[in-house]
Write an enzyme that holds these catalytic residues in place. Structure first.
Site, mmCIF file in Angstrom:
data_model
loop_
_atom_site.group_PDB
_atom_site.id
_atom_site.type_symbol
_atom_site.label_atom_id
_atom_site.label_comp_id
_atom_site.label_asym_id
_atom_site.label_seq_id
_atom_site.Cartn_x
_atom_site.Cartn_y
_atom_site.Cartn_z
ATOM 1 N N GLU A 169 0.818 -1.150 0.137
ATOM 2 C CA GLU A 169 0.012 -0.088 0.154
ATOM 3 C C GLU A 169 0.669 1.342 -0.022
ATOM 4 O O GLU A 169 0.450 2.223 0.789
ATOM 5 C CB GLU A 169 -0.988 0.025 1.153
ATOM 6 C CG GLU A 169 -2.128 -1.230 1.155
ATOM 7 C CD GLU A 169 -2.811 -1.416 2.253
ATOM 8 O OE1 GLU A 169 -2.862 -0.782 3.214
ATOM 9 O OE2 GLU A 169 -3.423 -2.662 2.596
ATOM 10 N N GLU A 274 -6.357 -10.969 -0.210
ATOM 11 C CA GLU A 274 -7.329 -10.289 0.521
ATOM 12 C C GLU A 274 -8.771 -10.182 0.008
ATOM 13 O O GLU A 274 -9.222 -9.275 0.043
ATOM 14 C CB GLU A 274 -6.800 -8.921 0.763
ATOM 15 C CG GLU A 274 -5.388 -8.996 1.387
ATOM 16 C CD GLU A 274 -5.051 -7.479 2.157
ATOM 17 O OE1 GLU A 274 -5.610 -6.702 2.427
ATOM 18 O OE2 GLU A 274 -3.581 -7.637 2.220
HETATM 19 O O1 9MR Z 1 -7.429 -7.758 8.605
HETATM 20 C C1 9MR Z 1 -6.705 -6.866 9.205
HETATM 21 C C2 9MR Z 1 -7.193 -6.479 10.762
HETATM 22 O O2 9MR Z 1 -7.482 -7.590 11.516
HETATM 23 C C3 9MR Z 1 -6.284 -5.528 11.272
HETATM 24 O O3 9MR Z 1 -6.978 -4.869 12.342
HETATM 25 C C4 9MR Z 1 -5.919 -4.312 10.188
HETATM 26 C C5 9MR Z 1 -5.115 -3.304 10.712
HETATM 27 O O4 9MR Z 1 -4.654 -2.525 9.957
HETATM 28 O O5 9MR Z 1 -5.283 -5.043 8.997
HETATM 29 C C6 9MR Z 1 -6.103 -5.749 8.457
HETATM 30 O O6 9MR Z 1 -5.505 -6.420 7.192
HETATM 31 C C7 9MR Z 1 -5.172 -5.428 6.216
HETATM 32 C C8 9MR Z 1 -4.072 -6.216 5.557
HETATM 33 O O7 9MR Z 1 -2.953 -6.264 6.377
HETATM 34 C C9 9MR Z 1 -3.328 -4.887 4.527
HETATM 35 N N1 9MR Z 1 -4.520 -4.551 3.669
HETATM 36 C C10 9MR Z 1 -5.764 -3.970 4.004
HETATM 37 C C11 9MR Z 1 -6.256 -5.107 5.174
HETATM 38 C C12 9MR Z 1 -7.574 -4.619 5.733
HETATM 39 O O8 9MR Z 1 -7.453 -3.427 6.471
#
Ligand code: 9MR
Length: 385
Positions: A169, A274
């Site tokens: 990102e 994802e």
């Molecule tokens: O699914 C993840 C969630 O449990 C966390 O709280 C969050 C914190 O930033 O991150 C989520 O996963 C992310 C992933 O690592 C990167 N792309 C976006 C995802 C959704 O936010």
């Protein structure tokens, strides 16, 4: 429309039958041919089928969930436990317990592991960027801290991880660079360093860039630019992950195909990472997964607390079906499709972009049962035979 075949009918029977088994091996050795029809078996010649595991799932807290994970998926990504903040919270302290367990669990289940993630602006401790006065450090200091982190974390799992989301990102929606602390300190320097250090720590593993809203052409063009920057300097990048945080009404087939082609034209693997399909109203008018977005939940924006109407479940299944048709069409370009979570009860989408909603994004329900979307996806796999 494809009529669901005999195999699909037995899948459901087989699923019910195998629940309660200890692991995938048991399910596979139940000497019933039908019991082998799962997501992982259906697409085994096409692409990996992955999921993201939470801490509780890595610990194996729920037997039904553990059995489902082993049975259906041949690839796992840690949802959180390998992120910088969690694995390396202080300069001298690393938390390897859950990451170690994840890698061991995957090996037991004959699953690939994807590391997530090495350089990301979120879930990263401030000490990485700051000196003792709280001022941003210079680029050389940042690089040496990044190198130490990458050597330690990637090095620990050398030879046991298929690939890492090296950079996550790093782009704005218009394809320009995100003004993260990494970028403020080093411009694009940190991007080169992250890939160089990851390659040096494990030259055999694959190196990826991963981002959301990659159906947005300005953004995928930005990702292409990152890949070219690296390639121009002779730095290896193997693939680009398109995070599938999508919804019932996007992306379009044209957007998706265009993005897949742009990535493939660079000679890179495409990964759908994802994946989850949001079914809730979106009064916030946002797409993607910018985690700092946080809206107030309202009754109108959380209409399915008591269950998902069949009509919406059908739309959800149709969207997955159309997506998997595209994935299958581009199976020579797509290396992996990873869902972001195992079942609806444990999805980050219940809490984003507003907390405390009841969403139904995934293909297993809150009782770990396959949804209509699952059947439609399997049917696509059967169609090819
Ligand atoms: O699914 C993840 C969630 O449990 C966390 O709280 C969050 C914190 O930033 O991150 C989520 O996963 C992310 C992933 O690592 C990167 N792309 C976006 C995802 C959704 O936010």
């Amino acid at each position: 429309m494809k009529i669901i075949g005999l195999k699909s009918i037995v899948i459901v029977a087989a699923l019910v039958g195998v629940i309660g088994c200890q692991n995938a091996q048991k399910a596979d050795s139940s000497n019933s041919e039908e019991a082998k029809v799962t997501l992982r078996s259906t697409f085994q010649d096409d692409f990996l089928i992955g999921t993201a595991l939470s801490a509780g799932q890595i610990m194996g807290n729920n037997e039904l969930e553990s059995e489902l994970i082993a049975r259906e998926f041949n690839c796992v990504t840690p949802e959180n436990v390998m992120k910088f903040m969690l694995i390396h919270p202080q300069p001298d302290s690393f938390n390897f317990e859950l990451p170690d367990k994840l890698v061991a669990l995957a090996e037991k289940n004959d699953q690939e592991v994807i590391g997530h993630t090495l350089a990301w602006h979120s879930q990263v401790p401030n000490w990485l960027f700051e000196d003792e006065n709280g001022e941003l450090v210079d680029s050389l200091t940042l690089y040496s801290r990044m190198k130490e982190h990458i050597d330690m974390v990637v090095g620990r799992y050398k030879g046991r991880i298929k690939g890492w989301d090296v950079l996550n990102e790093a782009l704005n929606e218009d394809g320009s660079f995100r003004n993260s602390k990494f970028y403020q300190i080093s411009g694009t320097g940190y991007i080169y360093k992250a890939f160089e250090y990851a390659n040096a720590a494990d030259p055999e593993m694959e190196l990826y860039y991963n981002d959301y809203n990659m159906h947005n052409q300005a953004k995928v063009d930005g990702a292409v630019r990152i890949a070219k920057m690296l390639q121009d300097r002779g730095i290896r990048i193997d693939g680009i992950g398109m995070q599938g945080h999508w919804s019932l009404n996007y992306p379009s087939q044209e957007q998706l195909e265009s993005s897949i082609k742009k990535i493939s034209d660079l000679g890179l693997q495409v990964m759908i990472t994802e994946l989850d399909i949001d079914v809730l109203p979106n009064p916030y008018n946002i797409t993607g997964a910018n985690i700092s977005d946080n809206f107030k939940a309202s009754k109108e924006a959380n209409p399915y607390v008591d269950g998902l109407p069949d009509s919406v479940n059908q739309l959800h299944a149709n969207k997955y079906e159309s997506l998997f048709k595209i994935f299958y069409k581009y199976k020579d370009n797509i290396d992996r499709v990873t869902f972001w979570g195992v079942h609806d009860g444990h999805s980050w989408k219940n809490n984003w972009p507003a907390r405390g909603r009841t969403n139904y994004c995934l293909i297993f329900d809150r009782q770990y049962q396959p949804k209509l979307a699952y059947e439609k996806i399997i049917a696509i796999g059967e169609e090819k035979e």
